[in-house]
Scaffold this motif. Structure first.
Motif, PDB file in Angstrom:
ATOM      1  N   ASP A 260      15.460 -14.471 -15.541  1.00  0.00           N
ATOM      2  CA  ASP A 260      16.368 -13.458 -16.089  1.00  0.00           C
ATOM      3  C   ASP A 260      15.578 -12.331 -16.756  1.00  0.00           C
ATOM      4  OD1 ASP A 260      18.693 -12.138 -16.826  1.00  0.00           O
ATOM      5  OD2 ASP A 260      18.989 -13.330 -18.646  1.00  0.00           O
ATOM      6  N   LEU A 261      14.710 -11.703 -15.988  1.00  0.00           N
ATOM      7  CA  LEU A 261      13.860 -10.631 -16.490  1.00  0.00           C
ATOM      8  C   LEU A 261      14.341  -9.282 -15.962  1.00  0.00           C
ATOM      9  CD1 LEU A 261      10.393 -12.307 -15.789  1.00  0.00           C
ATOM     10  CD2 LEU A 261      11.566 -12.182 -18.008  1.00  0.00           C
ATOM     11  N   GLY A 262      14.190  -8.245 -16.772  1.00  0.00           N
ATOM     12  CA  GLY A 262      14.508  -6.884 -16.356  1.00  0.00           C
ATOM     13  C   GLY A 262      13.268  -6.166 -15.872  1.00  0.00           C
ATOM     14  N   TRP A 263      13.077  -4.939 -16.357  1.00  0.00           N
ATOM     15  CA  TRP A 263      11.894  -4.151 -15.987  1.00  0.00           C
ATOM     16  C   TRP A 263      10.646  -4.711 -16.664  1.00  0.00           C
ATOM     17  CZ3 TRP A 263      11.552  -0.148 -12.566  1.00  0.00           C
ATOM     18  CH2 TRP A 263      12.732   0.471 -12.149  1.00  0.00           C
ATOM     19  N   PRO A 264       9.506  -4.732 -15.968  1.00  0.00           N
ATOM     20  CA  PRO A 264       8.255  -5.045 -16.651  1.00  0.00           C
ATOM     21  C   PRO A 264       7.969  -4.018 -17.742  1.00  0.00           C
ATOM     22  CG  PRO A 264       7.966  -5.108 -14.263  1.00  0.00           C
ATOM     23  CD  PRO A 264       9.310  -4.490 -14.524  1.00  0.00           C
ATOM     24  N   LYS A 265       7.330  -4.470 -18.802  1.00  0.00           N
ATOM     25  CA  LYS A 265       6.950  -3.563 -19.888  1.00  0.00           C
ATOM     26  C   LYS A 265       5.784  -2.665 -19.483  1.00  0.00           C
ATOM     27  CE  LYS A 265       9.829  -5.627 -22.712  1.00  0.00           C
ATOM     28  NZ  LYS A 265      11.070  -4.984 -23.166  1.00  0.00           N
ATOM     29  N   LYS A 266       4.928  -3.194 -18.615  1.00  0.00           N
ATOM     30  CA  LYS A 266       3.722  -2.466 -18.206  1.00  0.00           C
ATOM     31  C   LYS A 266       3.277  -3.005 -16.853  1.00  0.00           C
ATOM     32  CE  LYS A 266       0.727  -2.088 -21.493  1.00  0.00           C
ATOM     33  NZ  LYS A 266      -0.366  -2.480 -22.426  1.00  0.00           N
ATOM     34  N   ILE A 267       2.729  -2.117 -16.009  1.00  0.00           N
ATOM     35  CA  ILE A 267       2.288  -2.500 -14.668  1.00  0.00           C
ATOM     36  C   ILE A 267       0.913  -1.891 -14.403  1.00  0.00           C
ATOM     37  CG2 ILE A 267       2.754  -2.303 -12.184  1.00  0.00           C
ATOM     38  CD1 ILE A 267       5.745  -2.048 -12.931  1.00  0.00           C
ATOM     39  N   SER A 268       0.026  -2.687 -13.832  1.00  0.00           N
ATOM     40  CA  SER A 268      -1.280  -2.173 -13.406  1.00  0.00           C
ATOM     41  C   SER A 268      -1.719  -2.910 -12.151  1.00  0.00           C
ATOM     42  CB  SER A 268      -2.328  -2.344 -14.515  1.00  0.00           C
ATOM     43  OG  SER A 268      -2.473  -3.707 -14.869  1.00  0.00           O
ATOM     44  N   SER A 269      -2.639  -2.287 -11.396  1.00  0.00           N
ATOM     45  CA  SER A 269      -3.083  -2.913 -10.152  1.00  0.00           C
ATOM     46  C   SER A 269      -4.415  -2.349  -9.702  1.00  0.00           C
ATOM     47  CB  SER A 269      -2.036  -2.687  -9.049  1.00  0.00           C
ATOM     48  OG  SER A 269      -2.440  -3.283  -7.835  1.00  0.00           O
ATOM     49  N   THR A 270      -5.222  -3.207  -9.112  1.00  0.00           N
ATOM     50  CA  THR A 270      -6.485  -2.789  -8.509  1.00  0.00           C
ATOM     51  C   THR A 270      -6.594  -3.399  -7.120  1.00  0.00           C
ATOM     52  OG1 THR A 270      -7.679  -4.662  -9.465  1.00  0.00           O
ATOM     53  CG2 THR A 270      -7.676  -2.609 -10.723  1.00  0.00           C
ATOM     54  N   GLY A 271      -7.402  -2.791  -6.279  1.00  0.00           N
ATOM     55  CA  GLY A 271      -7.606  -3.312  -4.937  1.00  0.00           C
ATOM     56  C   GLY A 271      -8.022  -2.220  -3.989  1.00  0.00           C
ATOM     57  N   GLY A 272      -7.974  -2.520  -2.709  1.00  0.00           N
ATOM     58  CA  GLY A 272      -8.366  -1.540  -1.707  1.00  0.00           C
ATOM     59  C   GLY A 272      -8.597  -2.200  -0.366  1.00  0.00           C
ATOM     60  N   ILE A 273      -9.278  -1.479   0.514  1.00  0.00           N
ATOM     61  CA  ILE A 273      -9.678  -2.024   1.810  1.00  0.00           C
ATOM     62  C   ILE A 273     -11.121  -2.462   1.652  1.00  0.00           C
ATOM     63  CG2 ILE A 273      -9.917  -1.594   4.284  1.00  0.00           C
ATOM     64  CD1 ILE A 273      -7.863   0.680   3.944  1.00  0.00           C
ATOM     65  N   PHE A 274     -11.308  -3.733   1.369  1.00  0.00           N
ATOM     66  CA  PHE A 274     -12.622  -4.252   1.031  1.00  0.00           C
ATOM     67  C   PHE A 274     -13.331  -4.915   2.210  1.00  0.00           C
ATOM     68  CE2 PHE A 274     -11.199  -5.032  -3.660  1.00  0.00           C
ATOM     69  CZ  PHE A 274     -11.219  -3.664  -3.889  1.00  0.00           C
ATOM     70  N   VAL A 275     -12.580  -5.450   3.158  1.00  0.00           N
ATOM     71  CA  VAL A 275     -13.169  -6.245   4.237  1.00  0.00           C
ATOM     72  C   VAL A 275     -12.838  -5.670   5.611  1.00  0.00           C
ATOM     73  CG1 VAL A 275     -13.219  -8.531   5.335  1.00  0.00           C
ATOM     74  CG2 VAL A 275     -13.157  -8.336   2.829  1.00  0.00           C
TER      75      VAL A 275
END
Length: 454
Positions: A260-275
């Motif tokens: 029963d969760l609404g909007w996240p308080k904070k969002i972050s992400s890392t990644g890419g085309i590594f392989v």
């Protein structure tokens, strides 16, 4: 039905979720016959329509696709599946379908980049809508879809059918709602399927049976290098949001529904085309995203290469509580008590409805494990139409889950910085650069929908 978003999320989401499984079992097929249309007659569009045909009285009055070969095949299959035996009229222009066929229910199974415009136009035509996930490619599109559903008082169910998966509803009620896991402060969500298309097809002539310009619609017009059907289009950010938009949206939505969760308080992400650097595909092959709630971290990981972190649960969501762990997927769930807790482990597998729906056994490319969930999801959709109220995967819930994944991708594109989205102002707080990315440019000739002008 014009409910305040925060009142809905905190006030009624839990009750809807708790009653969903009961409604699926008790909601009887009514005598009403619905005029139904499907836009996008490929694999999953047909699958959704066939599940609806199984649980409701429907008259399929129109099918729309820009590939005449795909459309003709769908027309024949639908004539074999619906009780009337009638072959529905085919359309290449969805607007003509809405005007001529006048459907009461529209299913949208197109690639993601077409979802917002078609959904809004269907709502304005007077139809209730079942739209596949993710609902949009940018955040403002999702806000516009939500605004349209509320303005025109239409039911919009999103195809995040984990909310209607019987054994997952059981897991939620038995282990989360009762507090059996204790305080939960970490959830892992993941997908380790090798699903990224890594081919490099040459440029080709567009075949006569396929309207590539119309298929592209508001998206950028890429040089044509083969039919985009069967996942080729998912290799490109021009049409969707990569593996995060395709697969994380399901798992994040399941977690939000379960807790029963609404909007996240904070969002972050890392990644890419590594392989997988040699392919045309421009979606990430490796990505981690963090969705932060109050004293709870939900962490996403995907890799389209190598081995899964847990081969038993390669696409899953796992709750870590002080008193135990609950692992869930589309195939099973496992409860494991923490050391010292007086409880027995439990394993439950998905139930496949082979005897009740034998036609499933011969349906091309059907996901047998998902079919019971989609049938229940359709019943929940119909119940909201007939009895009022919001369906379990209402457009607002689909928007929150979709937009959260889009924001993760925006963070990844900006070097992984923290993003805080404010749905009231429709901005990323204190970040004009990120805010500018909430609405993508449309190709000339197409108008981007806006929540203030639907």
């Amino acid at each position: 039905m014009n409910l305040d978003r925060r009142t809905f999320i905190k006030g009624t989401a839990a009750s809807i979720a708790l009653t969903s499984i009961a409604s699926q079992e008790t909601f009887a097929k009514s005598d009403k016959t619905y005029r139904v249309a499907l836009i996008g007659t490929g694999w999953y569009g047909k699958s959704d329509l066939f599940r609806l045909i199984q649980v409701a009285n429907v008259d399929v009055v129109g099918l729309c696709d820009v590939d005449t070969e795909v459309l003709a095949k769908a027309q024949k299959l639908v004539s074999q599946r619906q009780k009337s035996g009638k072959e529905p009229k085919g359309y290449s222009d969805y607007k003509k379908l809405l005007t001529e066929a006048k459907p009461e229910i529209v299913l949208i199974g197109t690639p993601d980049h077409w979802h917002p415009i078609m959904c809004i136009d269907a709502i304005k035509s007077g139809a209730h809508v079942y739209v596949q996930k993710p609902i949009s490619v940018d955040v403002i599109e999702g806000e516009a879809m939500l605004a349209a559903a509320r303005k025109y008082n239409k039911v919009v169910q999103v195809g995040t059918q984990r909310r209607s998966t019987p054994f997952l509803v059981q897991a939620k009620e038995k282990y989360i709602d009762t507090g059996k896991l204790g305080k939960i402060s970490h959830v892992d969500i993941c997908c380790y399927y090798h699903m990224r298309n890594n081919s490099n097809p040459p440029l080709q002539e567009v075949p006569a049976h396929f309207d590539y310009d119309q298929w592209t619609g508001p998206a950028p017009l890429r040089p044509y290098d083969g039919l985009p059907h069967r996942r080729w289009w998912r290799a490109f950010m021009e049409y969707g949001n990569g593996i995060v938009g395709d697969m994380c949206v399901h798992m994040l939505d399941a977690v939000r529904w379960t807790m029963d969760l609404g909007w996240p308080k904070k969002i972050s992400s890392t990644g890419g085309i590594f392989v997988q650097k040699d392919a045309k595909s421009n979606i990430t092959d490796t990505q981690t995203a963090l969705f932060e709630f109050d004293e709870l971290n939900v962490v996403w990981n995907h890799r389209s290469w190598g081995n899964a972190a847990d081969p038993k649960y390669p696409w899953s969501y796992k709750f870590y509580g002080e008193k135990g762990t609950l692992e869930c997927s589309t195939m099973m769930y496992d409860y494991t008590p923490a050391p010292g807790v007086d409880a027995e482990p439990e394993h439950v597998d998905v139930y496949i409805e082979r005897k009740k729906y034998p036609e499933d056994l011969t349906e091309e490319r059907i996901e047998m494990n998902a079919a019971p969930a989609t049938r229940a999801h359709m019943l929940n959709f119909l119940e909201a139409i007939e009895k009022g109220g919001l369906p379990v995967a209402d457009i607002e819930q689909g928007h929150i889950s979709t937009a959260s994944c889009i924001l993760a991708n925006i963070s990844q594109s900006l070097g992984g910085r923290d993003l805080v989205y404010d749905p009231e102002t429709r901005t990323v707080v204190g970040d004009p650069e990120a805010t500018a990315l909430l609405m993508r440019p449309y190709r000339e000739g197409y108008t981007h929908p806006h929540p203030d002008h639907v």
